[in-house]
Structure formats: C-alpha cells, structure tokens
Motif scaffolding. Structure first.
Motif, mmCIF file in Angstrom:
data_model
loop_
_atom_site.group_PDB
_atom_site.id
_atom_site.type_symbol
_atom_site.label_atom_id
_atom_site.label_comp_id
_atom_site.label_asym_id
_atom_site.label_seq_id
_atom_site.Cartn_x
_atom_site.Cartn_y
_atom_site.Cartn_z
ATOM 1 N N ARG A 141 -70.529 49.036 -25.860
ATOM 2 C CA ARG A 141 -71.302 49.135 -27.058
ATOM 3 C C ARG A 141 -70.685 48.543 -28.176
ATOM 4 N NH1 ARG A 141 -72.395 53.981 -24.465
ATOM 5 N NH2 ARG A 141 -71.029 55.268 -25.919
ATOM 6 N N GLN A 142 -69.314 48.525 -28.464
ATOM 7 C CA GLN A 142 -68.575 47.975 -29.606
ATOM 8 C C GLN A 142 -67.232 47.421 -28.755
ATOM 9 O OE1 GLN A 142 -66.799 51.105 -31.674
ATOM 10 N NE2 GLN A 142 -67.653 52.558 -30.350
ATOM 11 N N GLN A 143 -66.417 46.498 -29.550
ATOM 12 C CA GLN A 143 -65.283 45.998 -29.051
ATOM 13 C C GLN A 143 -64.134 47.232 -29.344
ATOM 14 O OE1 GLN A 143 -64.138 42.251 -30.357
ATOM 15 N NE2 GLN A 143 -66.097 41.046 -29.671
ATOM 16 N N ARG A 144 -63.971 48.018 -28.059
ATOM 17 C CA ARG A 144 -63.035 49.061 -28.150
ATOM 18 C C ARG A 144 -62.377 49.262 -26.790
ATOM 19 N NH1 ARG A 144 -61.563 53.528 -31.109
ATOM 20 N NH2 ARG A 144 -61.013 55.436 -29.896
ATOM 21 N N VAL A 145 -61.104 49.355 -26.906
ATOM 22 C CA VAL A 145 -60.335 49.519 -25.697
ATOM 23 C C VAL A 145 -59.664 50.662 -26.026
ATOM 24 C CG1 VAL A 145 -58.795 48.528 -23.890
ATOM 25 C CG2 VAL A 145 -60.487 47.109 -25.002
ATOM 26 N N GLU A 146 -59.423 51.923 -24.850
ATOM 27 C CA GLU A 146 -58.755 52.953 -24.982
ATOM 28 C C GLU A 146 -57.675 52.797 -23.759
ATOM 29 O OE1 GLU A 146 -61.018 56.474 -26.117
ATOM 30 O OE2 GLU A 146 -62.415 54.953 -25.497
ATOM 31 N N THR A 147 -56.364 52.593 -23.990
ATOM 32 C CA THR A 147 -55.527 52.449 -22.861
ATOM 33 C C THR A 147 -54.520 53.871 -22.999
ATOM 34 O OG1 THR A 147 -55.085 50.229 -23.474
ATOM 35 C CG2 THR A 147 -53.262 51.257 -22.140
ATOM 36 N N PHE A 148 -54.738 54.537 -21.849
ATOM 37 C CA PHE A 148 -53.835 55.809 -21.587
ATOM 38 C C PHE A 148 -52.595 55.496 -20.901
ATOM 39 C CE2 PHE A 148 -57.958 57.054 -22.276
ATOM 40 C CZ PHE A 148 -57.997 58.095 -23.091
ATOM 41 N N ARG A 149 -51.273 55.560 -21.449
ATOM 42 C CA ARG A 149 -50.048 55.290 -20.746
ATOM 43 C C ARG A 149 -49.331 56.464 -20.428
ATOM 44 N NH1 ARG A 149 -49.957 51.295 -25.178
ATOM 45 N NH2 ARG A 149 -50.665 49.462 -24.352
ATOM 46 N N ASP A 164 -59.641 46.228 -35.704
ATOM 47 C CA ASP A 164 -58.675 46.448 -36.764
ATOM 48 C C ASP A 164 -57.213 46.032 -36.109
ATOM 49 O OD1 ASP A 164 -60.409 47.029 -38.823
ATOM 50 O OD2 ASP A 164 -60.304 49.232 -38.396
ATOM 51 N N GLN A 165 -57.188 46.111 -34.781
ATOM 52 C CA GLN A 165 -55.956 45.718 -34.116
ATOM 53 C C GLN A 165 -56.486 44.932 -32.914
ATOM 54 O OE1 GLN A 165 -53.547 49.114 -33.008
ATOM 55 N NE2 GLN A 165 -51.875 48.041 -32.412
ATOM 56 N N PRO A 166 -56.683 43.622 -32.913
ATOM 57 C CA PRO A 166 -57.299 43.015 -31.946
ATOM 58 C C PRO A 166 -56.405 42.452 -30.732
ATOM 59 C CG PRO A 166 -57.153 41.601 -33.730
ATOM 60 C CD PRO A 166 -56.523 43.017 -34.229
ATOM 61 N N THR A 167 -55.182 42.640 -30.975
ATOM 62 C CA THR A 167 -54.205 42.259 -30.033
ATOM 63 C C THR A 167 -54.025 43.366 -28.863
ATOM 64 O OG1 THR A 167 -53.368 40.187 -31.215
ATOM 65 C CG2 THR A 167 -51.937 41.070 -29.362
ATOM 66 N N ILE A 173 -48.073 45.596 -16.610
ATOM 67 C CA ILE A 173 -48.042 44.448 -15.954
ATOM 68 C C ILE A 173 -47.466 43.246 -16.924
ATOM 69 C CG2 ILE A 173 -49.607 44.887 -14.161
ATOM 70 C CD1 ILE A 173 -51.442 43.324 -15.987
ATOM 71 N N ASP A 174 -46.861 43.986 -17.972
ATOM 72 C CA ASP A 174 -46.213 42.986 -19.047
ATOM 73 C C ASP A 174 -47.260 42.007 -19.564
ATOM 74 O OD1 ASP A 174 -44.307 41.876 -20.887
ATOM 75 O OD2 ASP A 174 -43.470 40.796 -19.042
ATOM 76 N N TRP A 175 -48.681 42.270 -19.677
ATOM 77 C CA TRP A 175 -49.796 41.250 -20.178
ATOM 78 C C TRP A 175 -50.067 41.895 -21.637
ATOM 79 C CZ3 TRP A 175 -54.766 42.185 -21.924
ATOM 80 C CH2 TRP A 175 -55.348 41.281 -21.975
ATOM 81 N N SER A 176 -50.112 40.749 -22.489
ATOM 82 C CA SER A 176 -51.002 40.859 -23.643
ATOM 83 C C SER A 176 -52.085 39.791 -23.888
ATOM 84 C CB SER A 176 -49.998 40.866 -24.995
ATOM 85 O OG SER A 176 -49.441 39.465 -24.925
ATOM 86 N N GLY A 177 -52.967 40.344 -24.776
ATOM 87 C CA GLY A 177 -54.254 39.437 -24.898
ATOM 88 C C GLY A 177 -55.086 39.864 -26.140
ATOM 89 N N THR A 178 -56.125 39.448 -26.287
ATOM 90 C CA THR A 178 -56.971 39.820 -27.429
ATOM 91 C C THR A 178 -58.341 40.371 -27.032
ATOM 92 O OG1 THR A 178 -58.330 37.744 -27.601
ATOM 93 C CG2 THR A 178 -56.063 37.922 -28.623
ATOM 94 N N LEU A 179 -58.787 41.218 -28.044
ATOM 95 C CA LEU A 179 -60.308 41.619 -27.789
ATOM 96 C C LEU A 179 -61.198 40.730 -27.360
ATOM 97 C CD1 LEU A 179 -60.687 44.799 -30.192
ATOM 98 C CD2 LEU A 179 -60.099 44.808 -27.605
ATOM 99 N N ALA A 180 -60.931 39.513 -28.142
ATOM 100 C CA ALA A 180 -61.950 38.306 -27.864
ATOM 101 C C ALA A 180 -61.735 37.863 -26.471
ATOM 102 C CB ALA A 180 -61.514 37.222 -28.889
ATOM 103 N N ASP A 181 -60.748 37.776 -25.919
ATOM 104 C CA ASP A 181 -60.863 37.355 -24.612
ATOM 105 C C ASP A 181 -61.447 38.354 -23.684
ATOM 106 O OD1 ASP A 181 -58.958 35.648 -25.172
ATOM 107 O OD2 ASP A 181 -57.165 36.802 -25.077
ATOM 108 N N LEU A 182 -61.181 39.524 -23.651
ATOM 109 C CA LEU A 182 -62.153 40.732 -22.830
ATOM 110 C C LEU A 182 -63.459 40.459 -23.009
ATOM 111 C CD1 LEU A 182 -59.927 43.944 -23.175
ATOM 112 C CD2 LEU A 182 -59.452 41.843 -21.443
#
Length: 199
Positions: A141-149, A164-167, A173-182
């Motif tokens: 419903r919004q561009q929001r990702v929650e990562t539990f580590r 506000d923190q799109p990267t 797995i040593d990966w970085s990307g953007t919300l735009a990618d997802l």
C-alpha cells in the motif's frame, strides 16, 4: 477436495503426500493445513522484482533464490511454509527437492489477509531457524520495507526503509538496492475500508 476439517491432524509425511496431489497449495502448522489464497497484481509484481534482483546478484555464488512454489520446513515448530521469496546458501538444501531447511533470508510481501500472520506467528516460527539472518516484510500500500535482522546477541532488530531512506541493504546476502527497484511497475493498493459496525 479434502479439507482440513476432514483431516484433523496430519503428520509431516501425510502433508507432503497430500500436497503433492493437491491443486491448491497449503501451509502446514503442527498437524493442521491452511489453504493459500491467490495474490494481487502488486503482490506478484513485487515478489517477482525481488526474486529477479536477488537471482541476478547471487548468480555464481552457490546461493539459491526460491519463489512461492518452494516450501521451507521448520522442524522446531513442525511447520511448512511457502515464503514469497527466500534464499539459502547452505549446500545441505540441495539434498531435498520439495522443501528447504536452511534459509538465510525470507521475504514476505504483505496483503490484507496475511499481514497479521506474517508479522505474528509466522515470524515467531521463522525465528526458530538457526540459519535465518533476515526476515523482510514488503508493503503493497506504500513504499515501505521492514527488515528484521538477527544481531550478534540473537536479538531481532528492525530496520525500516521508506521514501526518506530509499536505499536498502540485505546484509545476509551482501545486497543493496533501492525501493524503486523493488516497486518497479507496481501500482500500489488502496487501503481496504473498515467493516461497517454491526448492530
């Protein structure tokens, strides 16, 4: 079709035999089965984007990316789940063809019908996987990702990513990307209206 009511308790072997013949996928929770509902356009597109990005990143590393047709077996809580996307880098997982036991990353794309479970019991159950390093929830419903580590003390720490923190990073797995990618080509869903009060 056989229903859960007709099968009040199944062993893991019973479940695997039933699932091999069933036209509908079921998750298995300590003897009970739950049919899985279909997914929305946004849900499927996000999951496909994630899988494609991670597959490209992990090609040639020995790690494998799986989508929602592959089960994860959780022995400690006697469960089988179908994550939307998961990654395993453990060679022992190549010994089993219909489920995996040692994921390092699980990604769930949230929907109205599954969000409470994905945040609650499913996450608690997945924490029993000693191999699991990250558990990721992606909003439709919004561009929001929650990562539990899982940190060095074994505690799960939340790292949210929003506009506000799109990267974002997946350290397992040593990966970085953007919300735009997802969220590429994703039409965000609207919030479901609350149910009217009953008299």
């Amino acid at each position: 079709m056989i229903t859960a009511a007709q099968l009040p308790h199944l062993t893991p072997d019973d479940y695997l035999q039933l699932e091999a013949r069933s036209p509908v996928k079921h998750e298995y929770i300590n003897g009970q089965i739950v049919a899985m509902a279909g997914a929305s356009d946004a849900h499927v597109t996000i999951a496909l984007n994630v899988a494609a990005l991670l597959r490209s990143h992990l090609r040639g590393t020995g790690c494998r990316v799986y989508i929602s047709d592959m089960k994860v077996r959780l022995d400690a809580c006697n469960c089988f789940y179908y994550p939307d996307v998961f990654v395993t880098c453990d060679p022992r997982d190549q010994e089993t063809s219909i489920y995996k036991r040692f994921p390092c990353l699980i990604v769930e794309v949230l929907s109205d019908s599954t969000e409470a479970f994905d945040r609650g019991d499913k996450f608690i159950h997945c924490q029993t996987l000693n191999s699991l390093q990250e558990y990721v929830l992606i909003n439709t419903r919004q561009q929001r990702v929650e990562t539990f580590r899982r940190n060095s003390s074994g505690l799960w720490v939340l790292q949210p990513y929003t506009a506000d923190q799109p990267t974002l990073q997946l350290t397992s797995i040593d990966w970085s990307g953007t919300l735009a990618d997802l969220y590429e080509e994703v039409t965000l869903e609207t919030q479901s209206p609350p149910a009217p009060p009953t008299s």
